[in-house]
Design an enzyme around this catalytic site. Structure first.
Site, mmCIF file in Angstrom:
data_model
loop_
_atom_site.group_PDB
_atom_site.id
_atom_site.type_symbol
_atom_site.label_atom_id
_atom_site.label_comp_id
_atom_site.label_asym_id
_atom_site.label_seq_id
_atom_site.Cartn_x
_atom_site.Cartn_y
_atom_site.Cartn_z
ATOM 1 N N ASP A 1 0.742 -1.203 0.114
ATOM 2 C CA ASP A 1 0.007 -0.128 0.291
ATOM 3 C C ASP A 1 0.963 1.366 -0.152
ATOM 4 O OD1 ASP A 1 -2.891 1.504 0.353
ATOM 5 O OD2 ASP A 1 -1.625 1.825 2.239
ATOM 6 N N GLU B 1 1.595 -0.184 -5.408
ATOM 7 C CA GLU B 1 0.072 0.422 -5.055
ATOM 8 C C GLU B 1 1.232 2.431 -5.864
ATOM 9 O OE1 GLU B 1 -3.254 3.499 -3.702
ATOM 10 O OE2 GLU B 1 -1.435 2.306 -2.276
#
Length: 731
Positions: free
Chosen positions: A409, A462
């Site tokens: 993330d 990401e």
């Protein structure tokens, strides 16, 4: 109770022990060889009488004198010259117990472990730190170890000692700041924390950073739990993660995929194994991506503010239950990816924040250590021990739970020091640049380590900037990820689809621009949870037009996406065109599938067929990252908003994909082709199966020797309105 006389020096040490400011309890407590012979000393608050018992014979050998009424006992052992195993028979106000003395055991951490932890190179720090049920010298108990280099004293507290920090002060290993203690009689299921007197003299009570299990929020204690055994690596699952394999990912938030209808409560891990697994298999997805399952205190963070990286959340069950869910996916032939948050953590007082007084896991300077967007703290990637904590966690999930990959993330927030900061709000690196060199080094090391020690596990970034080389190997200057989310394609394609079709011809480049950089990284095309929250509206609601046009637009878009180079990711609810934004507090709107109009069921059937078609046709996936795998045929028909391209596999087999993004049917649209012969329409997003108008080419279309689009052969096709067609060359 008689209290024996004490020297002033002895009394000072005892006072320090009871006040919690004596950092080396093993120098005082336990059995010691003194000038007057063997002596046993014990710290037992509230005890009335204490006897030393020979552990082998069971006989009492000495009555310890009470040297301090607060509970310090000590005496020489008559007629004993050599150390021996012993127990303590303790009389309490209510009863008498025979217990094992934690302070008769030697050091726990091996010298190699100490060195590796200090260097940040311990491959499996979770095997050493935390709580580990063990048997030492025939005594059953638990080994506790925690890193707190700035602490004056650390005690383990729990149900087993009335949460009293005086009772079990730990041994400090000065080599690396780890505190350790074996506590007899403590086993799986018991609650514990670490009571820390920090360098400022404050008493802190912290959960274990390495706890394998934790209480359900709002309770915050760690739970003694055995380290899950390592799981074998499956060759088929490794192959399913490869660049040339079909990868279609279903992103899931376990707490809101489906809930119990009578009380809106979550499904358990095992209930999800019974319901979610067969659904994902039926829908044809190859992978499932679980939004973070680490322990996290706030439901509204969706798991992205974790406080226990090693403990699966108790919202849905135990760690064993989570392993059961992962295993159920594997038995169904579905790989499991886990969202992994390694960039920041919340500042809850019982967590990592200022763990032993000063900043420890986080950067000390708020310009480096505080994330303004999320009100969280940023890991200090400059500390060996912090990098080791995180890298070891990556191996823990893949090795001990069988997770097939990690979606990392917010990578951009990790690798840029100026991320979401204005001038003057960030600290440059050593060379004056904005890159966080320590975080970059951590990501490279972690990706390399996983590749070496858990073959087949993948990492997906990401990463929302144009940082070069995210999916290049570290030896070539990259970060070492296997895949990267294509945020640019996602933004551009959604921006195009939100336009009224009459305006799309003026923004044609939004769908063509992506191919200019499509081979710069190994991309995943993400339609994630981030695109259906915070007022962005659902995918369906973002489509223009009336009901018919909204659904037709979405179907055409999905058809285009599934054929476009790159692996696929779709957030739950998108597969049946949920009409409202995602709400983590409620179930998806499954009732929409029962509506008599059939719009939502049609989209669900399309996504199911797209997945199966995608997996059955190698041209759609085999050469995603090779130039030979894609070829534009119609790239400049702005006026009609038509796009056509060829997808090709390693053997040269071709598929023709053509999309019409206007509500106007094109009855005789000529498209150039490379291979003459019969072409079969294998998928039409306007089919009546998907609640479309059922316009199309009704099976086979034969080529004509008429040049078009710089090719000598062509097909004449009927293009349905707002639709995408897939055609395959017949053998």
């Amino acid at each position: 109770m008689f209290v024996a006389a004490m020297t002033e020096s002895d009394q000072n040490i005892i006072n320090l022990l009871f006040s919690g400011h004596y950092a080396d309890p093993f120098a005082v407590l336990g059995m010691h060889d003194t000038a007057s012979g063997l002596e046993v000393r014990a710290l037992l608050p509230d005890a009335i009488d204490v006897w030393v018992v020979d552990a082998h014979s069971g006989r009492k050998v000495a009555n310890l004198q009470c040297r301090d009424p607060r509970g310090f006992f000590a005496s020489a052992i008559p007629r004993r010259k050599k150390p021996f195993s012993y127990r303590l028979a303790v009389t309490w106000p209510q009863d008498t117990q025979v217990i094992d003395d934690p302070y008769r055991f030697g050091t726990l951490l091996q010298e190699l472990d100490i060195w590796l932890l200090a260097e940040g190179r311990h491959l499996r720090p979770f095997e050493t730190l935390g709580a580990h049920p063990s048997t030492l010298d025939g005594v059953v108990g638990t080994c506790f170890a925690v890193w707190a280099p700035n602490a004056q004293r650390v005690s383990v507290v729990g149900d087993f000692n009335f949460w009293d920090g005086r009772r079990h002060p730990m041994r400090r290993r000065r080599e690396n700041g780890v505190w350790e203690l074996f506590v007899p009689g403590v086993g799986p299921g018991q609650l514990y924390k670490f009571e820390i007197i920090d360098c400022y003299g404050n008493v802190l009570v912290k959960s274990d950073p390495y706890a394998f299990e934790s209480q359900m929020r709002p309770d915050t204690a760690s739970v003694v739990s055995r380290l899950p055994p390592a799981l074998p690596v499956d060759e088929a699952r490794q192959h399913a993660n490869e660049l040339q394999s079909p990868i279609s990912i279903y992103e899931v938030h376990l707490g809101s995929w489906r809930r119990h209808t009578h009380n809106n409560f979550w499904l358990s891990y095992r209930e999800l194994a019974d319901q979610l697994v067969p659904y994902v298999k039926e829908m044809g997805f190859t992978h499932v991506e679980l939004m973070p399952v680490h322990k996290h205190p706030f439901d509204g963070s969706w798991g992205y503010q974790p406080l226990g990286l090693y403990a699966p959340t108790r919202r849905f069950g135990s760690p064993d239950d989570f392993r059961y869910l992962v295993s159920a996916f594997h038995e169904a032939g579905i790989n499991v990816l886990l969202d992994w948050v390694s960039g920041h953590f919340p500042a809850d007082s019982y967590g990592l924040a200022r763990f032993d007084g000063p900043a420890l896991y986080e950067y000390a300077d708020p310009k480096e250590g505080y994330h303004q967007d999320w009100n969280t703290l940023i890991y200090n990637f400059d500390r060996h021990e912090v990098r080791n904590y995180l890298a070891g966690n990556a191996l823990y999930w893949t090795e001990r739970f069988g997770v097939d990959g990690l979606r990392v993330d917010a990578v951009a927030s990790m690798i840029y020091r100026d991320y979401s900061r204005r001038d003057g709000e960030w600290v440059p690196n050593y060379f004056g640049g904005k890159e966080n060199l320590e975080a970059i080094g951590f990501l490279r090391y972690t990706n390399q380590m996983l590749g070496q020690h858990h073959a087949g596990a993948v990492t997906i970034a990401e990463e929302s900037t144009d940082y070069a080389g995210v999916t290049l190997p570290p030896e070539h200057g990259g970060l070492g990820f296997h895949y990267k989310w294509n945020m640019g394609w996602m933004h551009d394609s959604l921006a195009y689809m939100q336009l009224d079709p009459v305006h799309r011809k003026y923004h044609h480049d939004l769908l063509t621009f992506g191919m200019l950089y499509a081979y710069s990284e190994n991309f995943v095309l993400p339609l994630s949870h981030d695109e259906v929250v915070h007022g962005k509206r659902s995918l369906l609601d973002r489509m223009p037009g009336d009901v018919w046009q909204k659904f037709a637009n979405l179907r055409a878009y999905y058809g285009f996406m599934w054929a476009y180079p790159g692996k696929k990711l779709l957030f739950m609810g998108g597969e049946f065109a949920q009409g409202r934004e995602w709400n983590h507090d409620t179930s998806l709107d499954w009732h929409l599938l029962d509506e008599p109009e059939g719009w939502h069921a049609g989209v669900q059937q399309l996504v199911r067929d797209l997945n199966h078609c995608y997996r059955q046709h190698p041209p759609l996936y085999q050469c995603d990252y090779l130039h030979q795998g894609f070829e534009w045929v119609v790239v400049d028909d702005r006026e009609n908003s038509v796009f056509a391209f060829i997808r090709r596999d390693a053997d040269g087999n071709e598929m023709l994909i053509i999309s019409n993004f206007t509500p106007v049917p094109r009855d005789s649209y000529r498209v150039g082709i490379n291979q003459p012969g019969a072409w079969r329409e294998v998928l039409n997003t306007d089919s009546w199966h998907y609640h479309g108008g059922n316009l199309g080419n009704q099976g086979l279309v034969y080529s004509e020797t008429v040049g078009s689009h710089s090719r000598p052969q062509s097909l004449v096709l009927a293009l349905p309105p707002l639709a995408t067609l897939y055609l395959v060359k017949e053998a």
